[in-house]
Design an enzyme around this catalytic site. Structure first.
Site, short mmCIF file in Angstrom:
data_model
loop_
_atom_site.label_atom_id
_atom_site.label_comp_id
_atom_site.label_asym_id
_atom_site.label_seq_id
_atom_site.Cartn_x
_atom_site.Cartn_y
_atom_site.Cartn_z
N CYS A 110 -21.29 20.65 -15.11
CA CYS A 110 -22.58 21.25 -15.40
C CYS A 110 -23.17 21.87 -14.15
O CYS A 110 -23.39 21.19 -13.16
CB CYS A 110 -23.54 20.20 -15.95
SG CYS A 110 -25.18 20.82 -16.28
N GLY A 111 -23.45 23.15 -14.20
CA GLY A 111 -24.01 23.83 -13.05
C GLY A 111 -25.52 23.94 -13.08
O GLY A 111 -26.11 24.49 -12.18
#
Length: 274
Positions: A110-111
């Site tokens: 997850c960025g």
């Protein structure tokens, strides 16, 4: 001592119901804390390699700094539970960071973990200038092949992503690997900035899919072309279109799809696509 990027682990190999003891080389991942002026800003699971590049690239892509001149020093040190990259900022970056409300702590997948508003997820991006970069289909496919050849850690572990930088004149100039695709791109961005490379002269190349945050990082890095092995999301395409980024994806063999700004792609017998 900083942990190695890969580790041999015993396993049982099962073939036709029969078990055989083997040694399997696996990618290591550790918790990496990115701290600024004594305060932790983010904790990411990452490969324990090229961490000064990671600190620089993360600082740039998260707009904590506007240039490497705002970093006074970086110290990377091992701790019992992971690794800390301690970044010391000069003014005005120090004041800019103090005004931020963002605190991130997330896994490699997850960025956008930890943001606290919808506006942060869809932050406005600058529009890239048209520039002079033009790539042929042959060069695009060569860029992906070059990146594949530069994945030493993936060859050992089959478990890492890579990001590279390709120019028509020099070919694949640099590459970085990580268990997280966002981390690999941040490491590459940091490496290019530290080397003084003009990213407007080439394309970023990814082994991964293209999500919104990967487009954001590419645009903020200043690269006019993003080439990826896998597909983009629809939102990523809209964002790339608005930011003037040429998005090429699904590169397989000698084929690919161009989703945005095809004017930077030279076609046989024509001035450009479209």
């Amino acid at each position: 001592m900083i942990a190695p990027a890969h580790l041999a682990v015993p396993a049982q190999d099962m073939t036709d119901g029969a078990a055989q003891g083997i040694s399997r080389t696996l990618a290591e991942e550790v918790a990496v804390a990115l701290s600024y002026n004594g305060s932790t800003q983010a904790v990411m699971m990452a490969s324990p390699a090229d961490l000064e590049d990671f600190a620089c690239g993360f600082s740039l892509s998260e707009q904590i700094i506007t240039g490497l001149g705002e970093i006074e020093s970086i110290t990377v040190s091992a701790h019992p539970d992971g690794i800390e990259a301690q970044i010391w900022l000069a003014e005005p970056a120090q004041a800019r960071l103090a005004a931020r409300r963002r605190m991130m702590a997330g896994p490699v997948g997850c960025g956008l973990c930890g943001i606290d508003s919808l506006e942060q997820a869809v932050r406005a991006l600058p529009v890239l200038p048209a520039g002079s970069l033009r790539l042929t289909p042959t060069q695009i496919c060569a860029a992906m092949r070059g990146l594949r050849a530069a994945q030493a850690l993936h060859d050992l572990t089959r478990a890492t992503h890579a990001a590279g930088f390709f120019t028509p004149d020099a070919g694949l100039m640099a590459a970085r690997e990580d268990v997280g695709r966002h981390n690999a791109l941040d490491k590459l961005t940091g490496a290019l900035a530290r080397a003084g490379v003009d990213t407007a002269t080439g394309a970023l190349v990814l082994t991964s899919r293209v999500s919104v945050d990967m487009v954001q990082k590419a645009v903020l890095a200043g690269a006019p072309v993003l080439i990826a092995a896998s597909a983009p999301t629809a939102h990523a395409v809209r964002l790339a279109q608005g930011a003037g980024l040429t998005l090429v994806a699904g590169v397989r063999g000698d084929g690919f799809q161009v989703f945005t700004h095809p004017e930077r792609i030279i076609m046989k017998g024509a001035g450009h696509v479209g």
